[in-house]
Design a protein around this motif. Sequence first.
Motif, PDB file in Angstrom:
ATOM      1  N   ARG A  22      -4.074   6.116   0.093  1.00 46.08           N
ATOM      2  CA  ARG A  22      -4.538   4.965   0.876  1.00 46.08           C
ATOM      3  C   ARG A  22      -5.960   5.180   1.352  1.00 46.08           C
ATOM      4  O   ARG A  22      -6.358   6.268   1.718  1.00 46.08           O
ATOM      5  CB  ARG A  22      -3.634   4.768   2.083  1.00 46.08           C
ATOM      6  N   ARG A  50      -6.758   2.199 -10.129  1.00 48.30           N
ATOM      7  CA  ARG A  50      -6.989   1.475  -8.878  1.00 48.30           C
ATOM      8  C   ARG A  50      -5.606   1.080  -8.375  1.00 48.30           C
ATOM      9  O   ARG A  50      -4.942   0.231  -8.948  1.00 48.30           O
ATOM     10  CB  ARG A  50      -7.845   0.242  -9.131  1.00 48.30           C
ATOM     11  N   PRO A  52      -2.740  -0.338  -5.600  1.00 49.40           N
ATOM     12  CA  PRO A  52      -2.685  -1.346  -4.537  1.00 49.40           C
ATOM     13  C   PRO A  52      -2.825  -0.649  -3.186  1.00 49.40           C
ATOM     14  O   PRO A  52      -2.269   0.426  -2.989  1.00 49.40           O
ATOM     15  CB  PRO A  52      -1.308  -1.975  -4.682  1.00 49.40           C
ATOM     16  N   ASP A  53      -3.569  -1.240  -2.284  1.00 45.58           N
ATOM     17  CA  ASP A  53      -3.816  -0.620  -0.988  1.00 45.58           C
ATOM     18  C   ASP A  53      -3.920  -1.704   0.079  1.00 45.58           C
ATOM     19  O   ASP A  53      -5.013  -2.046   0.511  1.00 45.58           O
ATOM     20  CB  ASP A  53      -5.101   0.218  -1.048  1.00 45.58           C
ATOM     21  N   PRO A  54      -2.785  -2.275   0.486  1.00 48.71           N
ATOM     22  CA  PRO A  54      -2.829  -3.323   1.503  1.00 48.71           C
ATOM     23  C   PRO A  54      -3.452  -2.808   2.794  1.00 48.71           C
ATOM     24  O   PRO A  54      -3.360  -1.626   3.107  1.00 48.71           O
ATOM     25  CB  PRO A  54      -1.376  -3.717   1.707  1.00 48.71           C
ATOM     26  N   GLU A  63       4.013  -4.655   4.061  1.00 48.20           N
ATOM     27  CA  GLU A  63       3.015  -4.987   3.042  1.00 48.20           C
ATOM     28  C   GLU A  63       2.852  -3.849   2.048  1.00 48.20           C
ATOM     29  O   GLU A  63       2.708  -4.071   0.847  1.00 48.20           O
ATOM     30  CB  GLU A  63       1.659  -5.310   3.680  1.00 48.20           C
ATOM     31  N   SER A  67       3.963  -3.576  -2.123  1.00 47.65           N
ATOM     32  CA  SER A  67       2.967  -3.312  -3.167  1.00 47.65           C
ATOM     33  C   SER A  67       3.455  -2.301  -4.213  1.00 47.65           C
ATOM     34  O   SER A  67       2.809  -2.139  -5.251  1.00 47.65           O
ATOM     35  CB  SER A  67       1.659  -2.811  -2.542  1.00 47.65           C
ATOM     36  N   GLU A  70       3.882  -3.468  -7.919  1.00 50.65           N
ATOM     37  CA  GLU A  70       2.579  -3.610  -8.580  1.00 50.65           C
ATOM     38  C   GLU A  70       2.047  -2.242  -9.000  1.00 50.65           C
ATOM     39  O   GLU A  70       1.490  -2.081 -10.087  1.00 50.65           O
ATOM     40  CB  GLU A  70       1.576  -4.311  -7.664  1.00 50.65           C
ATOM     41  N   ALA A  71       2.237  -1.240  -8.154  1.00 51.76           N
ATOM     42  CA  ALA A  71       1.806   0.126  -8.501  1.00 51.76           C
ATOM     43  C   ALA A  71       2.551   0.605  -9.746  1.00 51.76           C
ATOM     44  O   ALA A  71       1.945   1.207 -10.640  1.00 51.76           O
ATOM     45  CB  ALA A  71       2.057   1.072  -7.332  1.00 51.76           C
ATOM     46  N   ARG A  74       1.056  -0.872 -12.830  1.00 50.17           N
ATOM     47  CA  ARG A  74      -0.231  -0.256 -13.171  1.00 50.17           C
ATOM     48  C   ARG A  74      -0.035   1.098 -13.839  1.00 50.17           C
ATOM     49  O   ARG A  74      -0.723   1.436 -14.798  1.00 50.17           O
ATOM     50  CB  ARG A  74      -1.106  -0.133 -11.927  1.00 50.17           C
TER      51      ARG A  74
END
Length: 129
Positions: A22, A50, A52-54, A63, A67, A70-71, A74
């Motif tokens: 993060r 890259r 995800p980093d809410p 949040e 995520s 999505e990670a 990726r």
Amino acid sequence: MPQGEYLDGKDSKVGVVLAHGRGNSPDGNVVGPLRRAIHKDLGFHTFSLRMPDPGADSPDSPELAASFPEAYQRIQSAIEYLKMQKGVERVYLMGHSMGGRMTTGFLANNPTAPVVVECSPYLRTGTLT
């Protein structure tokens, strides 16, 4: 091609997918030097994603938890890219801090993923988890 920083290992059949923590980036102060050293010293393909980093302040925020799928996408995309586009046969998966939690979660949800080993140091309140 997934978003991130890629270094081409030319004819190498080994690739390393890295996931940052993060508040960091694919070329940040932890995974950046690591990916460059792996590439320079071992000649491997490296793909630092890259992640995800809410912007939530808590590491256990809803949040952030939301995520993770999505990670996982990726990470899977990077593995597929290395194998299908670069001819990589062996993939190592490494994550730092929250990236380590994401890579561990990916493997828990994808137990047959074509990954040789996963390394994910994550320290919290003085314990290794």
